[in-house]
Design an enzyme around this catalytic site. Structure first.
Site, PDB file in Angstrom:
ATOM      1  N   ASN A   1      -3.808  55.796  65.480  1.00 28.65           N
ATOM      2  CA  ASN A   1      -4.725  55.401  66.739  1.00 28.65           C
ATOM      3  C   ASN A   1      -5.304  53.990  66.312  1.00 28.65           C
ATOM      4  O   ASN A   1      -6.343  54.140  65.440  1.00 28.65           O
ATOM      5  CB  ASN A   1      -5.801  56.592  66.738  1.00 28.65           C
ATOM      6  CG  ASN A   1      -6.764  56.276  67.798  1.00 28.65           C
ATOM      7  OD1 ASN A   1      -7.014  55.057  68.475  1.00 28.65           O
ATOM      8  ND2 ASN A   1      -7.406  57.316  68.390  1.00 28.65           N
TER       9      ASN A   1
ATOM     10  N   HIS B   1      -3.779  54.619  76.121  1.00 31.26           N
ATOM     11  CA  HIS B   1      -4.076  54.341  74.779  1.00 31.26           C
ATOM     12  C   HIS B   1      -3.591  55.540  73.888  1.00 31.26           C
ATOM     13  O   HIS B   1      -3.422  56.551  74.144  1.00 31.26           O
ATOM     14  CB  HIS B   1      -5.710  54.736  74.758  1.00 31.26           C
ATOM     15  CG  HIS B   1      -6.380  55.020  73.458  1.00 31.26           C
ATOM     16  ND1 HIS B   1      -6.041  54.254  72.207  1.00 31.26           N
ATOM     17  CD2 HIS B   1      -6.993  55.892  72.938  1.00 31.26           C
ATOM     18  CE1 HIS B   1      -6.328  54.607  71.267  1.00 31.26           C
ATOM     19  NE2 HIS B   1      -7.156  55.656  71.782  1.00 31.26           N
TER      20      HIS B   1
ATOM     21  N   CYS C   1     -11.816  52.676  72.817  1.00 30.58           N
ATOM     22  CA  CYS C   1     -10.440  52.592  72.965  1.00 30.58           C
ATOM     23  C   CYS C   1     -10.125  52.160  74.537  1.00 30.58           C
ATOM     24  O   CYS C   1      -8.918  51.988  74.689  1.00 30.58           O
ATOM     25  CB  CYS C   1      -9.778  53.923  72.845  1.00 30.58           C
ATOM     26  SG  CYS C   1     -10.231  54.787  71.269  1.00 30.58           S
TER      27      CYS C   1
HETATM   28  O1  UT7 Z   1      -8.800  57.442  70.411  1.00 36.93           O
HETATM   29  C1  UT7 Z   1     -10.103  58.240  70.920  1.00 36.93           C
HETATM   30  C2  UT7 Z   1      -9.517  59.277  71.781  1.00 36.93           C
HETATM   31  N1  UT7 Z   1      -9.308  60.333  70.697  1.00 36.93           N
HETATM   32  C3  UT7 Z   1      -8.657  61.305  70.968  1.00 36.93           C
HETATM   33  O2  UT7 Z   1      -7.812  61.345  71.748  1.00 36.93           O
HETATM   34  C4  UT7 Z   1      -8.121  62.619  69.879  1.00 36.93           C
HETATM   35  C5  UT7 Z   1      -8.327  63.759  70.403  1.00 36.93           C
HETATM   36  N2  UT7 Z   1      -8.124  65.028  69.643  1.00 36.93           N
HETATM   37  C6  UT7 Z   1      -6.784  65.314  69.009  1.00 36.93           C
HETATM   38  O3  UT7 Z   1      -5.965  64.251  68.941  1.00 36.93           O
HETATM   39  C7  UT7 Z   1      -6.871  66.351  68.316  1.00 36.93           C
HETATM   40  O4  UT7 Z   1      -7.906  67.305  68.597  1.00 36.93           O
HETATM   41  C8  UT7 Z   1      -6.646  66.372  66.668  1.00 36.93           C
HETATM   42  C9  UT7 Z   1      -5.564  65.912  66.104  1.00 36.93           C
HETATM   43  C10 UT7 Z   1      -7.757  65.468  66.119  1.00 36.93           C
HETATM   44  C11 UT7 Z   1      -6.883  67.546  65.871  1.00 36.93           C
HETATM   45  O5  UT7 Z   1      -5.942  68.523  66.568  1.00 36.93           O
HETATM   46  P1  UT7 Z   1      -6.281  69.876  66.918  1.00 36.93           P
HETATM   47  O6  UT7 Z   1      -5.061  70.625  67.223  1.00 36.93           O
HETATM   48  O7  UT7 Z   1      -7.280  69.935  68.211  1.00 36.93           O
HETATM   49  O8  UT7 Z   1      -6.882  70.433  65.825  1.00 36.93           O
HETATM   50  P2  UT7 Z   1      -8.428  71.283  65.633  1.00 36.93           P
HETATM   51  O9  UT7 Z   1      -9.312  70.280  65.178  1.00 36.93           O
HETATM   52  O10 UT7 Z   1      -8.519  72.405  66.725  1.00 36.93           O
HETATM   53  O11 UT7 Z   1      -7.902  72.163  64.079  1.00 36.93           O
HETATM   54  C12 UT7 Z   1      -7.009  73.151  64.001  1.00 36.93           C
HETATM   55  C13 UT7 Z   1      -7.078  73.666  62.532  1.00 36.93           C
HETATM   56  C14 UT7 Z   1      -8.324  74.005  62.084  1.00 36.93           C
HETATM   57  O12 UT7 Z   1      -8.034  74.800  61.021  1.00 36.93           O
HETATM   58  P3  UT7 Z   1      -8.693  76.403  61.445  1.00 36.93           P
HETATM   59  O13 UT7 Z   1     -10.049  76.409  61.634  1.00 36.93           O
HETATM   60  O14 UT7 Z   1      -7.969  76.829  62.618  1.00 36.93           O
HETATM   61  O15 UT7 Z   1      -8.517  77.091  60.308  1.00 36.93           O
HETATM   62  C15 UT7 Z   1      -8.498  72.770  61.211  1.00 36.93           C
HETATM   63  O16 UT7 Z   1      -9.364  72.853  60.026  1.00 36.93           O
HETATM   64  O17 UT7 Z   1      -6.555  72.402  61.896  1.00 36.93           O
HETATM   65  C16 UT7 Z   1      -7.235  72.116  60.788  1.00 36.93           C
HETATM   66  N3  UT7 Z   1      -7.068  70.897  60.537  1.00 36.93           N
HETATM   67  C17 UT7 Z   1      -6.002  70.351  59.838  1.00 36.93           C
HETATM   68  N4  UT7 Z   1      -5.136  71.123  58.941  1.00 36.93           N
HETATM   69  C18 UT7 Z   1      -4.265  70.309  58.248  1.00 36.93           C
HETATM   70  C19 UT7 Z   1      -7.781  69.732  61.018  1.00 36.93           C
HETATM   71  N5  UT7 Z   1      -7.283  68.680  60.547  1.00 36.93           N
HETATM   72  C20 UT7 Z   1      -6.187  69.078  59.690  1.00 36.93           C
HETATM   73  C21 UT7 Z   1      -5.534  68.306  58.803  1.00 36.93           C
HETATM   74  N6  UT7 Z   1      -4.532  68.881  58.157  1.00 36.93           N
HETATM   75  N7  UT7 Z   1      -5.601  66.870  58.722  1.00 36.93           N
END
Ligand code: UT7
Length: 335
Positions: A287, A257, A119
């Site tokens: 993204n 980005h 990115c």
């Molecule tokens: O381009 C390169 C650089 N990349 C980035 O900058 C991405 C950086 N990261 C992010 O943007 C975020 O971490 C995400 C959007 C990918 C994820 O958000 P988050 O708030 O960090 O969620 P998480 O991975 O900590 O997951 C929280 C909860 C989990 O459930 P439990 O374990 O708390 O029950 C996940 O299983 O959300 C759940 N979850 C979802 N729920 C509904 C993960 N993905 C989804 C989904 N829909 N699509």
């Protein structure tokens, strides 16, 4: 890590972009994985993304972006002497996407190279172009960010498949006739030790000895990358401005980005650069990795938000984990 003021004779003289026709909305994803519109919008700000057709590849998107640039700015392509394409999703490992663009656009005597900095690739491409122009090796360079991330996205993994989309953006960078360039300062930093938090395998089954999934798909430890991004990008933006002797309020547009709207909001808060001065492409395109910065920039060029004379800070970050920032003065009229 290096942050410095630049000697520069580089000026952006044209911009163009392209996104595929097919739209993948959050409601469509609800039918594919266990997710919902509210979660996606709340955590990422993304509402929809564009998806390339089965036979549409990164070079096709790149060529369409170049054609857009050519028509809007009446740009001559025949005397381009170098093509730099930033992509993580080349049609083929070789020939490069840049070679395909050279052929498709009839740019007869150009050098052509693909670079891969995930990115951060587009901004890295601008930094490299700036060096080629300053050395006198080139006079006119095409820099493109193009991605078909949907082709390496795992649509059974809800934590990643909601994020990614396809698109391309292109700019012409030329040596200013009077030698007075518009690029002001640049920053580059890499944390390879954290590379395993975001990857797509090609040949290897490990990163620094740590085993990784070998299928050709994006794997991300979202939480770790999120934490890294908000601290590193905020610090990097402030350092870049300080190096250039510019106070944050004097910056007209920050163009990070477009990974996630929440990351952009957090960077805005930490740097004191209001969200009204942050450009994004993530809400409607998702993204798009190396394409996200030129897409965000071109959206704002088209609708007249970005105007000649304004100060812009472009900041790429992602897989590597790597970062590339560039502060420049915009000189192009909106078209
Ligand atoms: O381009 C390169 C650089 N990349 C980035 O900058 C991405 C950086 N990261 C992010 O943007 C975020 O971490 C995400 C959007 C990918 C994820 O958000 P988050 O708030 O960090 O969620 P998480 O991975 O900590 O997951 C929280 C909860 C989990 O459930 P439990 O374990 O708390 O029950 C996940 O299983 O959300 C759940 N979850 C979802 N729920 C509904 C993960 N993905 C989804 C989904 N829909 N699509």
């Amino acid at each position: 890590m290096t942050t410095s003021r630049m000697q520069s004779n580089a000026v952006i003289t044209a911009i163009g972009s392209y996104v595929p026709e097919q739209v993948l909305r959050n409601a469509d994803l609800e039918r594919m994985v266990d997710t919902n519109d509210e979660w996606i919008v709340q955590r990422t700000g993304i509402r929809e993304r564009r998806i390339s057709a089965p036979e549409e590849y990164a070079s096709d998107l790149a060529v369409a972006a170049v054609r857009d640039l050519e028509h809007r700015y009446l740009a001559r392509l025949s005397d381009i002497d170098y093509i730099i394409v930033a992509t993580s999703t080349p049609d083929t490992v070789f020939p490069s996407v840049a070679s395909r663009v050279q052929h498709a656009c009839g740019i007869v005597s150009a050098g052509a190279v693909d670079i891969q900095a995930a990115c951060a690739g587009f901004v890295s491409g601008l930094q490299l172009a700036s060096g080629l122009l300053l050395s006198g090796s080139c006079r006119k360079i095409l820099v493109i960010g193009t991605e078909t991330l949907s082709k390496i996205t795992d649509y059974t993994d809800r934590s990643t498949c909601i994020l990614f989309g396809d698109g391309a953006g292109a700019v012409l960078v030329e040596a200013a006739a009077d030698g007075a360039g518009a690029f002001i300062a640049s920053r580059s930093a890499t944390d390879g030790a954290a590379g395993h938090h975001l990857y797509c395998s090609a040949l290897s089954d490990n990163i620094g000895g740590q085993p990784i999934a070998t299928e050709r798909r994006i794997v991300q430890n979202g939480r770790e990358v999120y934490k890294w991004a908000v601290t590193q990008v905020s610090g990097g933006v402030l350092e870049l401005l300080e190096t250039a002797g510019i106070e944050p309020p004097a910056l007209d547009w920050l163009i990070p980005h477009s990974a996630n709207l929440r990351i952009l909001e957090s960077v805005s808060e930490r740097t004191g650069i209001d969200m009204t001065r942050v450009l994004e492409s993530v809400v409607h395109y998702g993204n798009t990795s190396a394409a996200s910065i030129p897409l965000a920039l071109d959206l704002a060029v088209r609708d007249g938000r970005v105007q000649p004379g304004q100060l812009l800070l472009l900041y790429g970050f992602g897989g590597g984990l790597t970062q590339s920032g560039l502060l420049l003065r915009w000189t192009l009229e909106p078209r």
